[in-house]
Design a protein around this motif. Structure first.
Motif, PDB file in Angstrom:
ATOM      1  N   SER A  15     -48.067  64.741  44.642  1.00  0.00           N
ATOM      2  CA  SER A  15     -48.376  65.789  43.677  1.00  0.00           C
ATOM      3  C   SER A  15     -48.592  65.188  42.308  1.00  0.00           C
ATOM      4  O   SER A  15     -48.041  64.155  41.953  1.00  0.00           O
ATOM      5  CB  SER A  15     -47.242  66.811  43.621  1.00  0.00           C
ATOM      6  N   ARG A  17     -47.544  66.350  39.476  1.00  0.00           N
ATOM      7  CA  ARG A  17     -46.319  66.368  38.682  1.00  0.00           C
ATOM      8  C   ARG A  17     -45.353  65.265  39.102  1.00  0.00           C
ATOM      9  O   ARG A  17     -44.670  64.675  38.292  1.00  0.00           O
ATOM     10  CB  ARG A  17     -45.639  67.743  38.801  1.00  0.00           C
ATOM     11  N   SER A 100     -55.127  66.227  39.689  1.00  0.00           N
ATOM     12  CA  SER A 100     -55.089  67.683  39.642  1.00  0.00           C
ATOM     13  C   SER A 100     -53.820  68.126  40.365  1.00  0.00           C
ATOM     14  O   SER A 100     -52.961  67.303  40.666  1.00  0.00           O
ATOM     15  CB  SER A 100     -56.352  68.283  40.272  1.00  0.00           C
ATOM     16  N   ASP A 101     -53.687  69.428  40.658  1.00  0.00           N
ATOM     17  CA  ASP A 101     -52.410  69.940  41.164  1.00  0.00           C
ATOM     18  C   ASP A 101     -51.899  69.258  42.425  1.00  0.00           C
ATOM     19  O   ASP A 101     -50.702  69.106  42.603  1.00  0.00           O
ATOM     20  CB  ASP A 101     -52.510  71.447  41.413  1.00  0.00           C
TER      21      ASP A 101
END
Length: 233
Positions: A15, A17, A100-101
């Motif tokens: 991910s 994040r 991206s996400d």
């Protein structure tokens, strides 16, 4: 959108994040003072310059009637400095990733070495001394890796981030199902990391920023296609 990562050649999904969290953890205190050298007697590193050097302008919007973003260009210029390396620096590794996400792609990873200080490996367009030292003919001089407190400036060749992996691609950034008058925004994280090593000492600094890429499908007719230019000032 379904994104996958390519980080150091790995296709393992990660991910956006979690990548930033892990990279920042390595950077530690250096992330807090990313624009300036850490005040410490321990070896430290910093990335100088404004975050805009890694941004795609001010909220770029691609207007098209097929909802496509064809390309996202990067051409960063960065200044890396170090302090308290008593035996100088042996190598500086520069890494830039975009995510991206649901995934991350590594766009650049290059290592500059004291054994050949003027070398421009891979996609490094030029390497030299920091801007503050570029006087009296020093503009074209290679960086001084032997300096206890030193630095370098590196400029990279222009690259299309959508062609570097399978996470940040034209397909994952585009929104082909938009109805007339609708918009779709994808937030990209841009993560730049510098690893400095020499004489058994190491220091890492991380810079991060976000860029919003918006696709707008106008209610009327429009020319299809488009691109987003990401150029370091």
């Amino acid at each position: 959108m379904s994104d996958h990562s390519r980080n150091g050649g790995s296709s393992e999904s990660v991910s956006r994040r979690s990548l930033i969290g892990s990279v920042a953890a390595v950077g530690g205190a250096a992330l807090v003072g990313a624009g300036a050298l850490t005040a410490s007697s321990e070896p430290a590193a910093a990335v100088q310059g404004e975050p805009a050097a890694f941004e795609a302008g001010d909220a770029p919007t691609v207007t098209s009637n097929d909802g496509r973003i064809e390309s996202v260009y990067l051409s960063p210029a960065v200044e890396v400095s170090w302090t308290d390396f008593s035996e100088g620096v042996e190598r500086v590794t520069l890494t830039l990733a975009v995510g991206s996400d649901a995934g991350v792609d590594e766009v650049y990873r290059e290592t500059l070495a004291a054994t050949d200080p003027g070398a421009t490996p891979g996609e490094v367009a030029s390497v030299g001394r920091p801007d503050g030292e570029q006087s009296d003919g020093a503009a074209d001089a290679p960086p001084d890796f032997s300096a206890v407190d030193g630095g370098l400036t590196a400029r990279f060749e222009r690259a299309d981030a959508t062609a570097r992996g399978d996470a940040v691609t034209s397909e994952t950034l585009s929104a082909a199902d938009l109805s007339g008058g609708e918009t779709d925004t994808t937030t990209l994280d841009v993560v730049f990391r510098a690893d400095v090593a020499g004489g058994g000492d190491e220091a890492t600094v991380v810079r991060t920023t976000t860029v919003d890429l918006t696709v707008e499908n106008p209610a009327g007719d429009a020319t299809a296609g488009g691109s987003v230019g990401v150029d370091a000032a």
